[in-house]
Structure formats: C-alpha cells, structure tokens
Design a protein around this motif. Sequence first.
Motif, mmCIF file in Angstrom:
data_model
loop_
_atom_site.group_PDB
_atom_site.id
_atom_site.type_symbol
_atom_site.label_atom_id
_atom_site.label_comp_id
_atom_site.label_asym_id
_atom_site.label_seq_id
_atom_site.Cartn_x
_atom_site.Cartn_y
_atom_site.Cartn_z
ATOM 1 N N TRP A 120 0.920 -1.019 -0.026
ATOM 2 C CA TRP A 120 -0.036 0.087 0.236
ATOM 3 C C TRP A 120 0.807 1.274 -0.043
ATOM 4 O O TRP A 120 0.207 2.527 -0.221
ATOM 5 C CB TRP A 120 -0.870 -0.147 1.301
ATOM 6 C CG TRP A 120 -0.279 -0.149 2.576
ATOM 7 C CD1 TRP A 120 0.470 0.782 3.336
ATOM 8 C CD2 TRP A 120 0.143 -1.328 3.096
ATOM 9 N NE1 TRP A 120 0.952 0.322 4.530
ATOM 10 C CE2 TRP A 120 0.688 -1.335 4.423
ATOM 11 C CE3 TRP A 120 -0.321 -2.632 2.824
ATOM 12 C CZ2 TRP A 120 1.149 -2.060 5.112
ATOM 13 C CZ3 TRP A 120 0.330 -3.705 3.569
ATOM 14 C CH2 TRP A 120 0.872 -3.510 4.961
ATOM 15 N N TYR A 163 3.197 2.024 -2.034
ATOM 16 C CA TYR A 163 4.013 1.865 -3.168
ATOM 17 C C TYR A 163 2.708 2.828 -4.432
ATOM 18 O O TYR A 163 1.681 2.787 -3.934
ATOM 19 C CB TYR A 163 4.196 0.769 -3.927
ATOM 20 C CG TYR A 163 5.556 -0.002 -3.511
ATOM 21 C CD1 TYR A 163 6.722 0.328 -4.283
ATOM 22 C CD2 TYR A 163 5.305 -0.738 -2.337
ATOM 23 C CE1 TYR A 163 7.855 -0.005 -3.420
ATOM 24 C CE2 TYR A 163 6.701 -1.188 -1.932
ATOM 25 C CZ TYR A 163 7.839 -0.939 -2.575
ATOM 26 O OH TYR A 163 9.159 -1.289 -2.020
ATOM 27 N N SER A 164 3.445 3.270 -5.413
ATOM 28 C CA SER A 164 2.467 3.823 -6.512
ATOM 29 C C SER A 164 1.805 2.902 -7.306
ATOM 30 O O SER A 164 1.938 1.695 -7.354
ATOM 31 C CB SER A 164 3.432 4.674 -7.403
ATOM 32 O OG SER A 164 3.976 3.548 -8.191
ATOM 33 N N PRO A 165 0.734 3.537 -8.005
ATOM 34 C CA PRO A 165 -0.150 2.599 -8.589
ATOM 35 C C PRO A 165 0.548 2.086 -9.801
ATOM 36 O O PRO A 165 0.331 0.669 -10.185
ATOM 37 C CB PRO A 165 -1.265 3.502 -9.615
ATOM 38 C CG PRO A 165 -1.406 4.635 -8.455
ATOM 39 C CD PRO A 165 0.166 4.743 -7.857
ATOM 40 N N ALA A 166 1.862 2.550 -10.230
ATOM 41 C CA ALA A 166 2.460 1.896 -11.263
ATOM 42 C C ALA A 166 3.066 0.510 -10.696
ATOM 43 O O ALA A 166 3.167 -0.653 -11.338
ATOM 44 C CB ALA A 166 3.557 2.609 -11.617
ATOM 45 N N THR A 173 1.901 -1.023 -8.107
ATOM 46 C CA THR A 173 0.908 -2.157 -7.767
ATOM 47 C C THR A 173 0.294 -2.686 -8.890
ATOM 48 O O THR A 173 0.119 -3.941 -8.845
ATOM 49 C CB THR A 173 -0.387 -1.111 -7.348
ATOM 50 O OG1 THR A 173 0.233 -0.664 -6.014
ATOM 51 C CG2 THR A 173 -1.506 -2.104 -6.941
ATOM 52 N N ALA A 174 0.420 -2.169 -10.340
ATOM 53 C CA ALA A 174 -0.409 -2.823 -11.289
ATOM 54 C C ALA A 174 0.542 -3.900 -11.770
ATOM 55 O O ALA A 174 0.244 -5.088 -12.227
ATOM 56 C CB ALA A 174 -0.292 -1.987 -12.606
ATOM 57 N N HIS A 224 0.327 -6.963 -8.955
ATOM 58 C CA HIS A 224 -0.875 -7.650 -9.138
ATOM 59 C C HIS A 224 -0.868 -8.710 -10.111
ATOM 60 O O HIS A 224 -1.331 -9.943 -9.995
ATOM 61 C CB HIS A 224 -2.081 -6.911 -9.230
ATOM 62 C CG HIS A 224 -2.329 -6.112 -8.105
ATOM 63 N ND1 HIS A 224 -3.622 -5.159 -7.813
ATOM 64 C CD2 HIS A 224 -2.058 -6.015 -6.746
ATOM 65 C CE1 HIS A 224 -3.710 -4.693 -6.731
ATOM 66 N NE2 HIS A 224 -2.612 -5.302 -5.827
ATOM 67 N N TRP A 257 -6.367 0.616 1.322
ATOM 68 C CA TRP A 257 -5.909 0.233 0.159
ATOM 69 C C TRP A 257 -6.186 -1.248 -0.327
ATOM 70 O O TRP A 257 -6.439 -1.279 -1.498
ATOM 71 C CB TRP A 257 -4.254 -0.006 0.141
ATOM 72 C CG TRP A 257 -3.364 -0.606 -1.022
ATOM 73 C CD1 TRP A 257 -2.920 0.062 -2.149
ATOM 74 C CD2 TRP A 257 -3.028 -2.059 -1.313
ATOM 75 N NE1 TRP A 257 -2.329 -0.907 -2.947
ATOM 76 C CE2 TRP A 257 -2.478 -2.241 -2.574
ATOM 77 C CE3 TRP A 257 -3.408 -3.256 -0.291
ATOM 78 C CZ2 TRP A 257 -2.060 -3.219 -2.972
ATOM 79 C CZ3 TRP A 257 -2.953 -4.299 -1.019
ATOM 80 C CH2 TRP A 257 -2.305 -4.382 -2.249
ATOM 81 N N ARG A 269 -10.000 -0.744 -1.911
ATOM 82 C CA ARG A 269 -9.660 -0.177 -3.149
ATOM 83 C C ARG A 269 -9.339 -0.905 -4.434
ATOM 84 O O ARG A 269 -9.782 -1.056 -5.297
ATOM 85 C CB ARG A 269 -8.717 1.140 -2.904
ATOM 86 C CG ARG A 269 -8.702 1.860 -4.230
ATOM 87 C CD ARG A 269 -7.984 3.301 -3.817
ATOM 88 N NE ARG A 269 -6.807 3.122 -3.658
ATOM 89 C CZ ARG A 269 -6.110 3.174 -2.546
ATOM 90 N NH1 ARG A 269 -6.627 3.607 -1.446
ATOM 91 N NH2 ARG A 269 -4.809 3.052 -2.586
ATOM 92 N N GLU A 270 -8.330 -1.683 -3.881
ATOM 93 C CA GLU A 270 -7.828 -2.652 -5.120
ATOM 94 C C GLU A 270 -8.265 -3.985 -5.018
ATOM 95 O O GLU A 270 -7.923 -4.848 -6.126
ATOM 96 C CB GLU A 270 -6.191 -2.968 -4.735
ATOM 97 C CG GLU A 270 -5.096 -1.479 -4.778
ATOM 98 C CD GLU A 270 -5.225 -1.041 -6.078
ATOM 99 O OE1 GLU A 270 -5.307 -1.698 -7.002
ATOM 100 O OE2 GLU A 270 -4.934 0.057 -6.298
#
Length: 367
Positions: free
Chosen positions: A54, A56-59, A61-62, A65, A107, A110-111
């Motif tokens: 949580w 880290y940036s969305p970059a 995270t993508a 995942h 997080w 949301r994710e």
Amino acid sequence: MSKQVVIVGGGVIGLLTAFNLAAEVDQVVVCDKGGLGGESSWAGGGIVSPLYPWRYSPAVTALAHWSQDFYPQLGDRLHAATGIDPQVHVTGLYWLDLNDEAEALAWARREGRPLSKVAVAEAYSAVPVLGPGFASAVYMAGVANVRNPRLLKSLKAALQKLPNVILKEHCPVTGFIREGERIAGVETVEGVIAADEVVLTAGAWSGDLLRPLGFELPVVPVKGQMILFKCAEDFLPSMVLAKGRYAIPRRDGHILVGSTLEHAGYDKTPTDEALDSLRASAIELVPALAGAELAGHWAGLRPGSPEGVPYIGRVPGCEGLWLNCGHYRNGLVLAPASCQLFSDLLAGREPIIDPAPYAPQGRLQAI
C-alpha cells in the motif's frame, strides 16, 4: 518477427525476458558479467509481494498484481519443462503492529486484495512460534514466496533447451555498437555481437552501462543483507513481518530473515553489525530461532530507482535500445509482469497494462 536480440544482464529479469522473447524472434543472446542470476536475483527473499504494497505507487501495484496472479502457472510451466520446481510456496503473510494499518486496509478495499485485520490471537494461533508482545495483526491470504535460486536454475535450464537462445556467462558487455542514432549491437570481452535490438536488464549496473551513451539513469546499488536458519519443515507455517523485518519459510524448513537497506556502493561484504541486527530481529519475531542453526549470511545489491518504478521501454534517441531494469526491492515480485509487458512492447502487441508509467522517455536525463 525476424530479429536478433541481445540481452545485457542475466538475472531474473534478463532470463525471463529471454524466455518470453524466444518464441517471438530468431535468436536471443544473454550476456552476463558473472554467473546467471548470481547477483540480486539470487540474494533476495522471494516474497511475491512488495513488503508494504500500500506504500507504493499505482505503477508498482499494477505490475505486482499481475505477477502475483501469474506466478503459480509460471512455476508449474518451468517445473514441467525442466523438472526443477521453483517452489512457489503459498503461505500467506502476517503484518504485525503496523503504524499505518488504516492505510493498508483502505488500499486493500480499493484494490480488491485479500488483506484484512485479524485478532492478534488468531495470528498467534496460526503461527505458534511467533514472539510475544505483538498487539495487532493484518493478514493477506494467498501470498506466496518463490525459492529464487531454484527459479533461476529452472529458467536457465528452460533456456538451455531452446535452440535459438545462447547464454553467455562471464561475458561482460563493455560498450554498445552505435551506427548513427541506432544501437546495432554490443561490445563484449569475447568480441562484438550484432543485434537488431539490445535490452539492458543489468540491475544495479544498468546506469553505469547506459552513461557512455549520454544518459543518466537513476538506478543505484542498494545493499541488502540476509540470514538463513535451518529448522524443521513445519516450523513456521506463514510469513511474518514486523518493523521492516520479515521471516520467510521454505518448504524444507529453511527460514530466511531480512533485510538491511544500505547505501554502500558496490560493496557486497556481509558485516557483523548486520548479522547481529538481523539475528535480533529474527529472535524478536520468532524466539525459537535463538537456538536454530545459522545456515547462511550474505549480501546483494538491489537496483535502486525513484519510488521503485522500473524502466521498461525504448531509450529515446537510441533506436534499437531498450530498458527493463530498476525494479529496486521488487525484481522477483514484478518480473513476470515486467517481462510480459516488455515482450508486448517489442512485438507491438496490446500491452497487458498501461506502459506509460515505466517509459524511459521523460524519466532519463541527458548528460
């Protein structure tokens, strides 16, 4: 796609890049200055998650995942192809006494990730060897760890079976062949290797290799030290993490504890200070480790990058030169997604995720 590709760096990113590209191009040549996978990829812990996802940036995270969901089938595929099991070991992970627990839970909602607050008594019940005094716990089910030395062995064995892949160990790349604005190959200690495309996957050494071309790549070595204990196979049923330190169980009873975060250039010397600190953290997490056999202590160099966001894509102004590097603490975590994204970009396919956050364009500085 009729191409010859040279990959500079044979860690997990370079090897998996080669594995993905082998079915797409005429020939892949992997060059490494030492033995394949002998640097950061070998030295890491292999948790298939950022330590605190949580944060880290969305970059990041993508990529994480996609990789987490893909790892089990990658492990099965490599095991079937080579007979070497990378041991993608699903144990789950307990975070203890988080100071940003609310952010972690927000997080997860949301994710859509399976992270939830649990009663600390539940953590003690699930992990009876856990040390006393922890007051809160957050648990993520389904988190695995991969036995990274075995992953590297299986990748190497899989590549050795492919007729269009050449692996060159102990073959340092000393420079690039430049024809106008195009990179047309590499110079090595064994001579020139021509290429249609060159991919820089050299981890902490990537910035040094790119600098002579007039670019400053902000990837620097960040030292991390680990220790290893030998215990019974069922000693630690889940990964546990507190105060930035973690314990990772392997299937055969080995327990990894890590890690330090040191800016010491390219020095990989294990230190007594780190050993004492890691051992103290290990005993705080799992007191029974005080009497366990210490089976190893080593250091590796992470490819540190701003916010841990890797560089994946073409180098601007250097046709034929690509980057897939700068994964910082998450090279093993992000490798499957990073290498699939890279293959998509090279082949001109629809990419698995938006490539924009990783593009070198606008993130490199001209010298």
